[in-house]
Scaffold this motif. Structure first.
Motif, PDB file in Angstrom:
ATOM      1  N   GLN A 100      59.516 113.760 124.732  1.00 31.40           N
ATOM      2  CA  GLN A 100      60.406 114.122 123.640  1.00 31.40           C
ATOM      3  C   GLN A 100      60.052 113.309 122.394  1.00 31.40           C
ATOM      4  OE1 GLN A 100      62.826 116.644 124.045  1.00 31.40           O
ATOM      5  NE2 GLN A 100      61.662 116.861 125.937  1.00 31.40           N
ATOM      6  N   ALA A 101      60.113 113.937 121.243  1.00 29.18           N
ATOM      7  CA  ALA A 101      59.731 113.292 119.990  1.00 29.18           C
ATOM      8  C   ALA A 101      60.717 112.198 119.582  1.00 29.18           C
ATOM      9  CB  ALA A 101      59.635 114.327 118.887  1.00 29.18           C
ATOM     10  N   SER A 102      60.178 111.170 118.965  1.00 31.77           N
ATOM     11  CA  SER A 102      60.990 110.117 118.351  1.00 31.77           C
ATOM     12  C   SER A 102      61.329 110.468 116.908  1.00 31.77           C
ATOM     13  CB  SER A 102      60.245 108.781 118.386  1.00 31.77           C
ATOM     14  OG  SER A 102      60.116 108.323 119.708  1.00 31.77           O
ATOM     15  N   ALA A 103      60.561 111.368 116.322  1.00 33.72           N
ATOM     16  CA  ALA A 103      60.827 111.864 114.968  1.00 33.72           C
ATOM     17  C   ALA A 103      60.232 113.258 114.851  1.00 33.72           C
ATOM     18  CB  ALA A 103      60.216 110.940 113.929  1.00 33.72           C
ATOM     19  N   GLU A 104      60.837 114.065 114.008  1.00 29.06           N
ATOM     20  CA  GLU A 104      60.286 115.393 113.731  1.00 29.06           C
ATOM     21  C   GLU A 104      60.321 115.621 112.232  1.00 29.06           C
ATOM     22  OE1 GLU A 104      62.450 118.825 115.052  1.00 29.06           O
ATOM     23  OE2 GLU A 104      64.370 117.831 114.763  1.00 29.06           O
TER      24      GLU A 104
END
Length: 146
Positions: A109-113
């Motif tokens: 899962q991304a930490s930032a998008e």
């Protein structure tokens, strides 16, 4: 109001590993927000360079940044390793909108998008022009719906 789920690696087509640096951390002990924008810009331009879509000093048609944005989801700090995921979210006549995600270590899962919009212009006139066919063909390979 509920937030959308963080993007996963499966949503992206191109990946660029990046090593954090000591100077990336701010006084709060995590990577400063401006560094994320640098990573996004680096990933987009590395995609273009890796696929021979840009000659920095000589390409007659270049992408000019028209818009960027980033949503921070979880902290990253030095000495974390990160991977930037890139996909084309929208491909227009003279513009492209990239979807970007920043993943810490091996996280799914991304930490930032974020997003990044290039408008293609003639280098000499700085007026919008259609995205060159060879550039469009490579962009279609990483299109989110492709």
């Amino acid at each position: 109001m509920s937030r959308p789920a963080p993007p996963s690696r499966a949503e992206f087509r191109y990946f660029l590993p990046i090593t954090t640096r000591w100077m990336d951390n701010d006084a709060y002990g995590h990577v400063n927000n401006v560094v994320y924008y640098s990573w996004i810009d680096t990933a987009v331009n590395r995609f273009l360079l890796d696929h021979r879509l840009l000659e920095i000093g000589t390409s007659p048609t270049v992408g000019i940044v028209a818009e960027t944005g980033c949503r921070y989801l979880s902290q990253i700090a030095y000495p974390d390793e990160v991977t930037v995921g890139l996909a084309v979210a929208k491909l227009g006549r003279s513009s492209v909108r990239y979807a970007v995600a920043i993943f810490r270590a091996d996280d799914e899962q991304a930490s930032a998008e974020g997003h990044f919009v290039h408008v293609y212009v003639d280098r000499a006139t700085m007026r919008p022009v259609p995205i060159p066919d060879h550039v469009r063909a490579e962009m279609e390979k990483i299109h989110a719906s492709g």
